[in-house]
Design an enzyme around this catalytic site. Structure first.
Site, PDB file in Angstrom:
ATOM      1  N   HIS A  67      -6.474  29.617 -54.079  1.00 49.95           N
ATOM      2  CA  HIS A  67      -5.877  30.865 -53.582  1.00 49.95           C
ATOM      3  C   HIS A  67      -6.812  31.673 -52.696  1.00 49.95           C
ATOM      4  O   HIS A  67      -6.595  32.854 -52.487  1.00 49.95           O
ATOM      5  CB  HIS A  67      -5.405  31.718 -54.763  1.00 49.95           C
ATOM      6  CG  HIS A  67      -4.253  31.111 -55.512  1.00 49.95           C
ATOM      7  ND1 HIS A  67      -3.877  31.487 -56.787  1.00 49.95           N
ATOM      8  CD2 HIS A  67      -3.380  30.137 -55.143  1.00 49.95           C
ATOM      9  CE1 HIS A  67      -2.823  30.773 -57.168  1.00 49.95           C
ATOM     10  NE2 HIS A  67      -2.516  29.934 -56.203  1.00 49.95           N
ATOM     11  N   GLN A  69      -7.784  29.025 -59.459  1.00 45.71           N
ATOM     12  CA  GLN A  69      -6.859  29.941 -58.787  1.00 45.71           C
ATOM     13  C   GLN A  69      -7.573  31.251 -58.485  1.00 45.71           C
ATOM     14  O   GLN A  69      -7.008  32.132 -57.854  1.00 45.71           O
ATOM     15  CB  GLN A  69      -5.660  30.215 -59.700  1.00 45.71           C
ATOM     16  CG  GLN A  69      -4.875  28.974 -60.055  1.00 45.71           C
ATOM     17  CD  GLN A  69      -3.900  29.245 -61.207  1.00 45.71           C
ATOM     18  OE1 GLN A  69      -2.813  29.751 -60.998  1.00 45.71           O
ATOM     19  NE2 GLN A  69      -4.308  28.907 -62.414  1.00 45.71           N
ATOM     20  N   ASN A  70      -8.807  31.379 -58.971  1.00 44.66           N
ATOM     21  CA  ASN A  70      -9.514  32.652 -58.836  1.00 44.66           C
ATOM     22  C   ASN A  70     -10.120  32.804 -57.452  1.00 44.66           C
ATOM     23  O   ASN A  70     -10.562  31.832 -56.838  1.00 44.66           O
ATOM     24  CB  ASN A  70     -10.616  32.755 -59.891  1.00 44.66           C
ATOM     25  CG  ASN A  70     -10.050  32.742 -61.295  1.00 44.66           C
ATOM     26  OD1 ASN A  70      -8.842  32.939 -61.470  1.00 44.66           O
ATOM     27  ND2 ASN A  70     -10.881  32.497 -62.279  1.00 44.66           N
ATOM     28  N   VAL A  71     -10.189  34.057 -57.021  1.00 45.05           N
ATOM     29  CA  VAL A  71     -10.779  34.334 -55.710  1.00 45.05           C
ATOM     30  C   VAL A  71     -12.208  34.859 -55.866  1.00 45.05           C
ATOM     31  O   VAL A  71     -12.871  35.150 -54.879  1.00 45.05           O
ATOM     32  CB  VAL A  71      -9.891  35.313 -54.898  1.00 45.05           C
ATOM     33  CG1 VAL A  71      -8.544  34.663 -54.609  1.00 45.05           C
ATOM     34  CG2 VAL A  71      -9.689  36.647 -55.606  1.00 45.05           C
ATOM     35  N   ASP A  72     -12.678  34.964 -57.112  1.00 48.36           N
ATOM     36  CA  ASP A  72     -14.076  35.362 -57.315  1.00 48.36           C
ATOM     37  C   ASP A  72     -14.989  34.155 -57.097  1.00 48.36           C
ATOM     38  O   ASP A  72     -14.526  33.024 -56.945  1.00 48.36           O
ATOM     39  CB  ASP A  72     -14.267  35.996 -58.717  1.00 48.36           C
ATOM     40  CG  ASP A  72     -14.039  35.004 -59.859  1.00 48.36           C
ATOM     41  OD1 ASP A  72     -14.668  33.923 -59.854  1.00 48.36           O
ATOM     42  OD2 ASP A  72     -13.238  35.312 -60.773  1.00 48.36           O
ATOM     43  N   TYR A 108      -8.134  44.959 -51.707  1.00 47.57           N
ATOM     44  CA  TYR A 108      -9.139  43.882 -51.740  1.00 47.57           C
ATOM     45  C   TYR A 108     -10.563  44.422 -51.599  1.00 47.57           C
ATOM     46  O   TYR A 108     -11.497  43.806 -52.120  1.00 47.57           O
ATOM     47  CB  TYR A 108      -8.811  42.808 -50.691  1.00 47.57           C
ATOM     48  CG  TYR A 108      -7.601  42.007 -51.127  1.00 47.57           C
ATOM     49  CD1 TYR A 108      -7.708  41.071 -52.153  1.00 47.57           C
ATOM     50  CD2 TYR A 108      -6.341  42.243 -50.586  1.00 47.57           C
ATOM     51  CE1 TYR A 108      -6.598  40.379 -52.611  1.00 47.57           C
ATOM     52  CE2 TYR A 108      -5.223  41.543 -51.032  1.00 47.57           C
ATOM     53  CZ  TYR A 108      -5.357  40.615 -52.042  1.00 47.57           C
ATOM     54  OH  TYR A 108      -4.262  39.934 -52.509  1.00 47.57           O
ATOM     55  N   THR A 136      -5.213  30.644 -67.774  1.00 48.16           N
ATOM     56  CA  THR A 136      -4.157  30.875 -66.789  1.00 48.16           C
ATOM     57  C   THR A 136      -2.805  30.906 -67.491  1.00 48.16           C
ATOM     58  O   THR A 136      -2.578  30.141 -68.430  1.00 48.16           O
ATOM     59  CB  THR A 136      -4.158  29.822 -65.660  1.00 48.16           C
ATOM     60  OG1 THR A 136      -2.937  29.965 -64.895  1.00 48.16           O
ATOM     61  CG2 THR A 136      -4.251  28.399 -66.172  1.00 48.16           C
ATOM     62  N   SER A 137      -1.935  31.791 -67.010  1.00 48.10           N
ATOM     63  CA  SER A 137      -0.597  31.894 -67.611  1.00 48.10           C
ATOM     64  C   SER A 137       0.285  30.736 -67.172  1.00 48.10           C
ATOM     65  O   SER A 137       1.385  30.588 -67.687  1.00 48.10           O
ATOM     66  CB  SER A 137       0.042  33.222 -67.204  1.00 48.10           C
ATOM     67  OG  SER A 137       0.133  33.298 -65.794  1.00 48.10           O
ATOM     68  N   ARG A 167     -11.518  45.139 -55.082  1.00 53.16           N
ATOM     69  CA  ARG A 167     -11.798  43.885 -55.799  1.00 53.16           C
ATOM     70  C   ARG A 167     -13.180  43.339 -55.387  1.00 53.16           C
ATOM     71  O   ARG A 167     -13.946  42.875 -56.205  1.00 53.16           O
ATOM     72  CB  ARG A 167     -10.750  42.807 -55.499  1.00 53.16           C
ATOM     73  CG  ARG A 167      -9.291  43.211 -55.607  1.00 53.16           C
ATOM     74  CD  ARG A 167      -8.773  42.970 -56.999  1.00 53.16           C
ATOM     75  NE  ARG A 167      -9.153  44.021 -57.923  1.00 53.16           N
ATOM     76  CZ  ARG A 167      -8.639  45.273 -57.936  1.00 53.16           C
ATOM     77  NH1 ARG A 167      -7.729  45.636 -57.075  1.00 53.16           N
ATOM     78  NH2 ARG A 167      -9.048  46.166 -58.802  1.00 53.16           N
TER      79      ARG A 167
HETATM   80  P1  OAD Z   1      -2.576  35.620 -65.169  1.00 54.33           P
HETATM   81  O1  OAD Z   1      -2.928  37.074 -65.226  1.00 54.33           O
HETATM   82  O2  OAD Z   1      -1.163  35.261 -64.856  1.00 54.33           O
HETATM   83  O3  OAD Z   1      -2.927  34.931 -66.562  1.00 54.33           O
HETATM   84  C1  OAD Z   1      -4.160  35.165 -67.155  1.00 54.33           C
HETATM   85  C2  OAD Z   1      -4.254  34.326 -68.412  1.00 54.33           C
HETATM   86  O4  OAD Z   1      -5.550  34.486 -68.942  1.00 54.33           O
HETATM   87  C3  OAD Z   1      -3.254  34.722 -69.506  1.00 54.33           C
HETATM   88  O5  OAD Z   1      -2.575  33.566 -69.964  1.00 54.33           O
HETATM   89  C4  OAD Z   1      -4.139  35.318 -70.597  1.00 54.33           C
HETATM   90  O6  OAD Z   1      -3.666  35.022 -71.902  1.00 54.33           O
HETATM   91  C5  OAD Z   1      -5.446  34.609 -70.347  1.00 54.33           C
HETATM   92  N1  OAD Z   1      -6.644  35.315 -70.814  1.00 54.33           N
HETATM   93  C6  OAD Z   1      -6.902  36.628 -70.876  1.00 54.33           C
HETATM   94  N2  OAD Z   1      -8.146  36.843 -71.328  1.00 54.33           N
HETATM   95  C7  OAD Z   1      -8.709  35.624 -71.531  1.00 54.33           C
HETATM   96  C8  OAD Z   1      -9.991  35.171 -71.981  1.00 54.33           C
HETATM   97  N3  OAD Z   1     -10.977  36.006 -72.287  1.00 54.33           N
HETATM   98  N4  OAD Z   1     -10.184  33.836 -72.067  1.00 54.33           N
HETATM   99  C9  OAD Z   1      -9.209  32.951 -71.749  1.00 54.33           C
HETATM  100  N5  OAD Z   1      -7.996  33.322 -71.322  1.00 54.33           N
HETATM  101  C10 OAD Z   1      -7.743  34.642 -71.217  1.00 54.33           C
HETATM  102  O7  OAD Z   1      -3.603  34.937 -64.153  1.00 54.33           O
HETATM  103  P2  OAD Z   1      -3.494  33.524 -63.418  1.00 54.33           P
HETATM  104  O8  OAD Z   1      -2.793  32.543 -64.271  1.00 54.33           O
HETATM  105  O9  OAD Z   1      -4.846  33.206 -62.925  1.00 54.33           O
HETATM  106  O10 OAD Z   1      -2.828  34.785 -57.206  1.00 54.33           O
HETATM  107  O11 OAD Z   1      -2.568  33.909 -62.205  1.00 54.33           O
HETATM  108  C11 OAD Z   1      -2.312  32.975 -61.191  1.00 54.33           C
HETATM  109  C12 OAD Z   1      -2.255  33.663 -59.850  1.00 54.33           C
HETATM  110  O12 OAD Z   1      -1.362  34.765 -59.901  1.00 54.33           O
HETATM  111  C13 OAD Z   1      -3.573  34.265 -59.407  1.00 54.33           C
HETATM  112  O13 OAD Z   1      -4.402  33.335 -58.754  1.00 54.33           O
HETATM  113  C14 OAD Z   1      -3.161  35.349 -58.481  1.00 54.33           C
HETATM  114  C15 OAD Z   1      -1.979  35.893 -59.220  1.00 54.33           C
HETATM  115  O14 OAD Z   1      -1.001  36.498 -58.452  1.00 54.33           O
HETATM  116  C16 OAD Z   1      -3.137  35.462 -56.072  1.00 54.33           C
HETATM  117  O15 OAD Z   1      -3.552  36.598 -56.084  1.00 54.33           O
HETATM  118  C17 OAD Z   1      -2.931  34.708 -54.822  1.00 54.33           C
END
Ligand code: OAD
Length: 229
Positions: free
Chosen positions: A105, A87-90, A54, A171-172, A57
């Site tokens: 988160h 969900q972002n921590v930034d 962290y 987000t995925s 980060r």
């Molecule tokens: P992920 O890494 O799971 O998903 C990121 C998503 O962003 C994917 O679907 C990519 O296709 C998409 N992506 C990549 N580049 C992009 C761009 N330029 N514009 C738009 N989309 C783009 O991240 P999260 O879904 O945020 O938790 O993950 C959820 C949680 O899992 C996070 O908050 C984190 C992680 O573990 C903690 O750390 C507590």
């Protein structure tokens, strides 16, 4: 009356600012053992490793800036009531001027007592073993780790239940309970999902998938919504 716009964001909205996502190729979880750095067990076993992860980060967050997607939200809120659930921590939403931001988160620029989740402090530098809260407990990152409750989820679900338009960005939709928030939407609320790799979501709401990067897809959608207003 103007619709409430609720925006659920994930790591993808900050990708064009230079922050790695978690699950993309070369994402953070490909290069780090997720349970070692983001779980209470990892923290117990090797707190130095967790702090180091962290600290890296946090240092990186000092180097980056909000991008066109964050700024588009600032523009949108000049025309509609807007609520961001991230969900972002930034802190890139805040730095772009986004006003109503709920962090599901946790936040990288905050730390908390390891014993008392209510004892939270702003923290912009490295965090070390021996940095203590007022209650004498070790300070830890103010991050919701895997296996921990998500205290803000109830508030987030209430906000989603009032959404007139729901936008999902970068987000995925792989992590619960965040991904389950869509099930609180009123059934008629239109949903837009902006993500180059967006997969269909199992909901009955009208769903528009926009397979673009946030920095291009979101400004376009914002322009469209403002024009239709
Ligand atoms: P992920 O890494 O799971 O998903 C990121 C998503 O962003 C994917 O679907 C990519 O296709 C998409 N992506 C990549 N580049 C992009 C761009 N330029 N514009 C738009 N989309 C783009 O991240 P999260 O879904 O945020 O938790 O993950 C959820 C949680 O899992 C996070 O908050 C984190 C992680 O573990 C903690 O750390 C507590």
């Amino acid at each position: 009356m103007k619709p409430n716009i609720v925006i659920l964001t994930g790591a993808g909205i900050s990708q064009e600012s230079g922050i790695q996502t978690f699950r993309d190729a070369d994402g953070l979880w490909e290069n780090h053992d997720i349970m070692a750095v983001a779980s209470p067990q990892g923290w117990q076993q090797n707190p130095e490793l967790v702090l180091d992860f962290y600290n890296q980060r946090r240092r990186q967050l000092h180097q980056v800036q909000p991008n066109a997607a964050h700024h588009a939200i600032t523009k949108l809120q000049q025309h509609f009531p807007v609520q961001v659930i991230t969900q972002n921590v930034d802190d890139l939403h805040e730095r772009a001027g986004n006003q109503n931001v709920l962090h599901l988160h946790g936040e990288l620029f905050k730390v908390r007592s390891d014993k008392n989740p209510e004892l939270i402090y702003n923290w912009h530098k490295d965090l070390q073993l021996g940095d203590l809260a007022e209650d004498g407990a070790q300070l830890r990152p103010h991050i919701v780790w895997f296996g921990e409750p998500v205290p803000m989820i109830t508030r987030a679900a209430d906000l989603v239940a009032q959404a007139g338009i729901f936008i999902i960005v970068g987000t995925s939709m792989a992590v619960y309970p965040a991904a389950g928030l869509v099930h609180y939407l009123p059934s008629y609320t239109p949903v837009y999902y902006i993500d180059p790799n967006a997969a269909p979501i199992a909901i009955s709401n009208p769903l528009t998938i926009i397979r673009e990067k946030a920095g291009t897809g979101l400004p376009k959608l914002v322009a469209q919504l403002i024009q239709e207003d």
